[in-house]
Enzyme design. Structure first.
Site, PDB file in Angstrom:
ATOM      1  N   ASP A  51      21.653   8.912 -41.776  1.00 26.50           N
ATOM      2  CA  ASP A  51      22.296  10.211 -41.959  1.00 26.50           C
ATOM      3  C   ASP A  51      22.857  10.733 -40.642  1.00 26.50           C
ATOM      4  O   ASP A  51      22.314  10.454 -39.572  1.00 26.50           O
ATOM      5  CB  ASP A  51      21.269  11.204 -42.521  1.00 26.50           C
ATOM      6  CG  ASP A  51      21.914  12.398 -43.187  1.00 26.50           C
ATOM      7  OD1 ASP A  51      23.134  12.359 -43.427  1.00 26.50           O
ATOM      8  OD2 ASP A  51      21.204  13.379 -43.467  1.00 26.50           O
ATOM      9  N   HIS A  89      31.276   6.968 -39.040  1.00 26.41           N
ATOM     10  CA  HIS A  89      30.832   5.884 -39.915  1.00 26.41           C
ATOM     11  C   HIS A  89      30.992   4.527 -39.228  1.00 26.41           C
ATOM     12  O   HIS A  89      30.127   3.656 -39.343  1.00 26.41           O
ATOM     13  CB  HIS A  89      31.632   5.906 -41.217  1.00 26.41           C
ATOM     14  CG  HIS A  89      31.343   7.104 -42.074  1.00 26.41           C
ATOM     15  ND1 HIS A  89      30.060   7.470 -42.430  1.00 26.41           N
ATOM     16  CD2 HIS A  89      32.174   8.021 -42.655  1.00 26.41           C
ATOM     17  CE1 HIS A  89      30.109   8.559 -43.192  1.00 26.41           C
ATOM     18  NE2 HIS A  89      31.373   8.913 -43.336  1.00 26.41           N
ATOM     19  N   LEU A 128      14.896 -11.754 -40.339  1.00 25.20           N
ATOM     20  CA  LEU A 128      14.794 -10.427 -40.942  1.00 25.20           C
ATOM     21  C   LEU A 128      15.352 -10.423 -42.363  1.00 25.20           C
ATOM     22  O   LEU A 128      16.437 -10.938 -42.626  1.00 25.20           O
ATOM     23  CB  LEU A 128      15.570  -9.421 -40.098  1.00 25.20           C
ATOM     24  CG  LEU A 128      15.590  -7.971 -40.607  1.00 25.20           C
ATOM     25  CD1 LEU A 128      14.208  -7.335 -40.458  1.00 25.20           C
ATOM     26  CD2 LEU A 128      16.653  -7.152 -39.871  1.00 25.20           C
TER      27      LEU A 128
END
Length: 235
Positions: free
Chosen positions: A12, A29, A123
């Protein structure tokens, strides 16, 4: 330090961070996407095995057409970058949510991203795209109902495990720690089923400015929790 096996993050603050610098939301973004690459590497090096991030919610379609179009363009670019990152870092990528709402070319790129990284052993990186937890649970219920109507599943067989197996996150352990950046303290329709016993950590740092030290601060806070009984450990 006890490292959480699975960390979920609500990314956020991209737009607000960009505005604070006199830049358009699209810049925030783009910088947030670049930061995500760094945090993926940091998470793995710290010892985190699963990282799930909220990139685009089912509610994000309500944003302005210009912003949504900008995000779709960014996702196309990010998917290519993520493919290289996954290859270079042995990272396994999985998309959760309902990509069917995206244009065909983006859907195909996301499928290729999953296919190309499926055999990687580093990962486990889950990307939530066109994701909403209520939508996810609704889709799971529909799938269970279809199996029941077809005679493949009895009512008594619909257990918590059965529901979990029909969610987008089937086979992935529930998050140990949820981090939300930029000061907001709500779940925003994110992993509602999976977060039932997760520890929450909220910080004021906007996502593009979130660094390894902030991730470590969240993990240190996580270590101050009593995971058996809940609440803080007594000093």
């Amino acid at each position: 330090m006890n490292i959480p096996q699975h960390v979920a993050i609500i990314l956020d603050g991209n737009g607000r961070w960009a505005k604070s610098k006199g830049m358009p939301r699209s810049y925030g973004h783009a910088q947030g996407a670049k930061n995500l690459e760094k945090i993926c590497r940091d998470a793995w090096n710290i010892g985190i095995k699963y990282l799930t991030v909220y990139l685009f919610s089912t509610e994000n379609w309500k944003r302005s057409k210009d912003e949504v179009d900008s995000l779709m363009k960014l996702f196309r670019s990010y998917t290519k970058t993520c493919m290289k990152t996954a290859r270079d870092n042995n990272m396994k990528v999985r998309v959760i949510g309902d990509p069917a709402a995206f244009d065909t070319d983006l859907q195909e790129s996301l499928k290729e991203l999953e296919r190309s990284s499926a055999g990687n052993t580093g990962l486990n990186f889950q990307i939530a795209l066109n994701y909403g937890s209520r939508d996810e649970i609704t889709r799971a219920v529909r799938a269970i109902a279809r199996e029941s109507v077809a005679g493949l599943l009895n009512a008594d067989e619909i257990t918590e495990e059965c529901v979990s197996d029909h969610l987008d996150t089937a086979g992935i352990p529930d998050p140990d720690l949820l981090i939300r950046t930029s000061g907001e303290e709500r779940l925003s329709n994110y992993l509602l089923w999976q977060l039932a016993y997760t520890e929450f950590y909220f910080c004021d740092v906007p996502w593009p400015a979130f660094k390894k030290k902030d991730l470590l601060a969240a993990i240190e806070d996580y270590n101050d929790r009593d995971r058996r009984y809940g609440g803080r450990k007594e000093s």
